[in-house]
Each structure stands twice: as C-alpha cells, then as structure tokens.
Design a protein around this motif. Sequence first.
Motif, mmCIF file in Angstrom:
data_model
loop_
_atom_site.group_PDB
_atom_site.id
_atom_site.type_symbol
_atom_site.label_atom_id
_atom_site.label_comp_id
_atom_site.label_asym_id
_atom_site.label_seq_id
_atom_site.Cartn_x
_atom_site.Cartn_y
_atom_site.Cartn_z
ATOM 1 N N UNK A 137 -74.489 52.946 -81.942
ATOM 2 C CA UNK A 137 -75.649 52.116 -82.218
ATOM 3 C C UNK A 137 -76.354 52.424 -83.526
ATOM 4 N N UNK A 138 -76.119 53.606 -84.079
ATOM 5 C CA UNK A 138 -76.811 54.014 -85.296
ATOM 6 C C UNK A 138 -76.546 53.022 -86.432
ATOM 7 N N UNK A 139 -75.276 52.679 -86.605
ATOM 8 C CA UNK A 139 -74.907 51.763 -87.701
ATOM 9 C C UNK A 139 -75.546 50.394 -87.473
ATOM 10 N N UNK A 140 -75.535 49.930 -86.234
ATOM 11 C CA UNK A 140 -76.132 48.622 -85.922
ATOM 12 C C UNK A 140 -77.628 48.678 -86.214
ATOM 13 N N UNK A 141 -78.258 49.777 -85.789
ATOM 14 C CA UNK A 141 -79.694 49.939 -86.025
ATOM 15 C C UNK A 141 -79.998 49.854 -87.517
ATOM 16 N N UNK A 142 -79.227 50.631 -88.296
ATOM 17 C CA UNK A 142 -79.517 50.681 -89.731
ATOM 18 C C UNK A 142 -79.317 49.318 -90.397
ATOM 19 N N UNK A 143 -78.324 48.582 -89.927
ATOM 20 C CA UNK A 143 -78.031 47.286 -90.551
ATOM 21 C C UNK A 143 -79.013 46.205 -90.109
ATOM 22 N N UNK A 144 -79.456 46.252 -88.857
ATOM 23 C CA UNK A 144 -80.169 45.081 -88.326
ATOM 24 C C UNK A 144 -81.581 45.358 -87.798
ATOM 25 N N UNK A 145 -81.885 46.593 -87.469
ATOM 26 C CA UNK A 145 -83.154 46.846 -86.798
ATOM 27 C C UNK A 145 -84.124 47.641 -87.681
ATOM 28 N N UNK A 146 -83.578 48.446 -88.584
ATOM 29 C CA UNK A 146 -84.412 49.336 -89.386
ATOM 30 C C UNK A 146 -85.425 48.550 -90.219
ATOM 31 N N UNK A 147 -85.039 47.329 -90.604
ATOM 32 C CA UNK A 147 -85.926 46.494 -91.419
ATOM 33 C C UNK A 147 -87.339 46.487 -90.841
ATOM 34 N N UNK A 148 -87.462 46.410 -89.520
ATOM 35 C CA UNK A 148 -88.795 46.435 -88.903
ATOM 36 C C UNK A 148 -89.117 47.796 -88.286
ATOM 37 N N UNK A 164 -92.768 39.542 -77.845
ATOM 38 C CA UNK A 164 -93.825 39.503 -78.854
ATOM 39 C C UNK A 164 -93.262 39.067 -80.197
ATOM 40 N N UNK A 165 -93.528 39.878 -81.229
ATOM 41 C CA UNK A 165 -93.051 39.536 -82.571
ATOM 42 C C UNK A 165 -91.603 39.961 -82.787
ATOM 43 N N UNK A 166 -91.030 40.584 -81.781
ATOM 44 C CA UNK A 166 -89.626 41.016 -81.892
ATOM 45 C C UNK A 166 -88.735 39.832 -81.549
ATOM 46 N N UNK A 167 -87.957 39.344 -82.538
ATOM 47 C CA UNK A 167 -87.093 38.186 -82.244
ATOM 48 C C UNK A 167 -85.917 38.592 -81.356
ATOM 49 N N UNK A 168 -85.354 37.630 -80.652
ATOM 50 C CA UNK A 168 -84.184 37.901 -79.816
ATOM 51 C C UNK A 168 -83.120 38.587 -80.660
ATOM 52 N N UNK A 169 -82.594 39.674 -80.156
ATOM 53 C CA UNK A 169 -81.560 40.478 -80.845
ATOM 54 C C UNK A 169 -82.023 40.918 -82.232
ATOM 55 N N UNK A 170 -83.348 41.001 -82.414
ATOM 56 C CA UNK A 170 -83.861 41.381 -83.735
ATOM 57 C C UNK A 170 -83.529 40.334 -84.784
ATOM 58 N N UNK A 171 -83.151 39.126 -84.315
ATOM 59 C CA UNK A 171 -82.810 38.053 -85.241
ATOM 60 C C UNK A 171 -81.424 38.240 -85.850
ATOM 61 N N UNK A 172 -80.689 39.240 -85.368
ATOM 62 C CA UNK A 172 -79.387 39.548 -85.971
ATOM 63 C C UNK A 172 -78.268 38.819 -85.241
ATOM 64 N N UNK A 173 -77.211 38.542 -85.972
ATOM 65 C CA UNK A 173 -76.045 37.889 -85.399
ATOM 66 C C UNK A 173 -75.078 38.975 -84.924
ATOM 67 N N UNK A 174 -75.430 39.615 -83.805
ATOM 68 C CA UNK A 174 -74.602 40.718 -83.310
ATOM 69 C C UNK A 174 -74.227 40.446 -81.859
#
Length: 265
Positions: free
Chosen positions: A187-198, A235-245
């Motif tokens: 999950x680390x790589x996914x986090x860094x690519x798609x979730x870290x932004x927020x 809340x302000x968290x989009x579904x799947x962080x708005x990522x296409x994963x």
Amino acid sequence: MADSHAKMTQATPREIIVSVLAGLFAPLLAIFLIVQLVLGIQDNHKPDATDEAAQQATVDRIKPFATLVALDANAPKVEKSGQEVYDAVCTSCHAAGALGAPKFDNKGDWAARIGKGYDTLVKHAIEGFNQMPARGGDGDLSDVEVARAVAYMANSAGASFKAPEPSAAVAAAGTAAGGATGNPAKGKAVYEAHCAACHAAGVAGAPKFGDKAAWEKRISQGYATLLEHATKGIGAMPAKGGADISDAELADAVAYLYDSNGGKL
Ligand code: HEC
Ligand code: HEC
C-alpha cells in the motif's frame, strides 16, 4: 433576283430538316447546359450536406456514451446483482459448461467446489482459476459484483452462500482482494501516488499521515469501516481518493495508513 429567290424557297427537304433540327438543337443545348450547371452546383453542395449529416449522426451516436461517461464520473457506481452479473458475463461459459466450467444449477458439478468455501471460490473467480478467466474476463466488474455472481451460481446448485450486501461488501472485497485485509507493504506505493497529495500535509482536513491524534478515533472504527469510507468517500474525501485504482490497491493503501498510524492489522 427571281432566280435566287426561287433558290431560297426551293430548299431541299434535306435542308429543311437540317435547319429545323438546328433550330431545335440550339435551345436543347442551352437547356442541357443549364441543367448541367444546376446539377454541378448541387454536386458542389452535396458533400457539405453529407458532412453535416455525418457529423450529426456521429454526435447522435456518441451522445448516449458521452452521457454515460459523464454519469459514471459523477455518480457512484451502482453494483450489479449476482443474477445481473451472471446473465451478462458468466453465463457464456457456465450455462453450458464451456471449457469444463461447472454448470449453473448442476449439483454434481458444484458439490466439490462448494466444499472449498465461499471465500476461496470468490478469490478464484476474482483472480482466475485454470481456464476460468479473472472476473470471468470482465475487468470492469467489482469484487463485490463477482462475489455476488459466485453466490448466485453456487446457490443455484445447492449452496447457501450469503452474497455481500453493499456495505458489508467492502470488507468482503478486502478479504477477497488480498487475504484478511489489504497489504500495508504494497500500500505504500499506492499511498504515495494517490493519497499523499492530501494526507501528507492534511489538505482539506484530511487526517495527516503520522499524526496519531488525528487518526486515533478513526483507527478505532476498525479497518473495515475505514476501507468502506475510503471506498465510498467521506466528507471532503472523494471516493477512492479520486484515484483510478482497483479495490485491492485501495485496500492496500488503507492498510498502509491504518498500520502506520496506530492501527494493528
Ligand atoms: C470463458 C469462460 C468462463 C467465464 C466467462 C466464466 N467462467 Fe467461471 N469457470 C470457467 C471454467 C473453465 C471453470 C473451471 C476451472 C477449473 O476448475 O479448472 C470455472 C470455474 C468457476 C468457479 C469455481 C472455482 C473453483 O475454485 O472451483 C467459480 C466460482 C466461477 N467459475 C465463477 C465465475 C463467475 C462469477 C463468472 C462471471 C463473472 C465466471 N465464472 C465466468 C470458465 C468461465
Ligand atoms: C483530495 C484529498 C484526499 C485524497 C487524494 C485522499 N484523501 Fe483520504 N481523506 C481526505 C479527507 C478530507 C478525509 C477526512 C474526511 C472526513 O472525515 O470528513 C480523509 C479521510 C480518510 C480516511 C479516514 C476515513 C474515516 O472513516 O475516518 C481514510 C482511511 C482515507 N482518507 C484513506 C485515503 C486513501 C487510501 C487515499 C488514497 C487512495 C486517500 N485517502 C486520498 C482527503 C483525501
């Protein structure tokens, strides 16, 4: 004078025919040319007309698709029922037993497979199993949809599996996708690519990575609930962080967040 007059009036029948024809021919030629001209003008306009028609036809043709895409992007995906998925995808092999697929409603074909347990069957249906393609070959199906189709099929042949409900489904999806839960290491790589932004800086009120206080109450909801919220958005968290994963990647990322911020998987 008389001579020549006589000559003029005494035109041979041949001369008369020629002059009559010539007299007729000239206007006919003129009419012919005018018609040609008009046709030529029409011809020049034709391609325009068909272009417009073609453009309109193309617009009409892609309209439902464009609308669909727009709908898809904005609306949460509506999960199909087990029967809908079966009818759309699985029936092509499982109705008649193509490639050795266990047949729908055939207890003999299914007994041993049902014995493996629902989770194993779902896992095989999602990941593929010998000649059985992953997700029946339809990569658009969610884990939940596949799980429902498995229950629908197996239940037709004697099982009494409970297909995942929409909310419990997400936990089951995590189960099916990567063991008991997502894999924090992956999950680390996914986090860094798609979730870290927020989540790295706490944008928009996102609980900050490494901020135990921000995570404490969230972690106490349990991994499955966090995964569900991350899947659907909260809340302000989009579904799947708005990522296409994929669901599995999301499960891994949530596992990584969970594991790194005080949770114990
Ligand atoms: C291209 C043909 C094909 C399609 C489409 C297909 N299957 Fe299968 N399926 C098979 C075959 C072949 C097997 C038997 C594999 C084996 O046991 O070696 C199988 C086996 C299975 C099994 C049993 C796995 C096990 O562990 O015994 C499940 C569950 C299953 N399919 C679910 C589905 C679902 C759900 C769908 C639709 C989303 C689907 N299949 C679509 C060919 C297909
Ligand atoms: C656009 C910003 C943004 C992105 C990108 C984003 N998040 Fe979030 N996330 C938020 C916000 C804001 C919250 C707090 C929502 C609330 O509780 O109202 C949140 C909360 C969460 C929670 C806690 C949910 C709960 O029930 O308390 C999890 C888990 C989570 N995010 C996981 C992820 C994962 C995994 C990704 C990447 C795939 C991701 N987020 C990407 C903004 C984001």
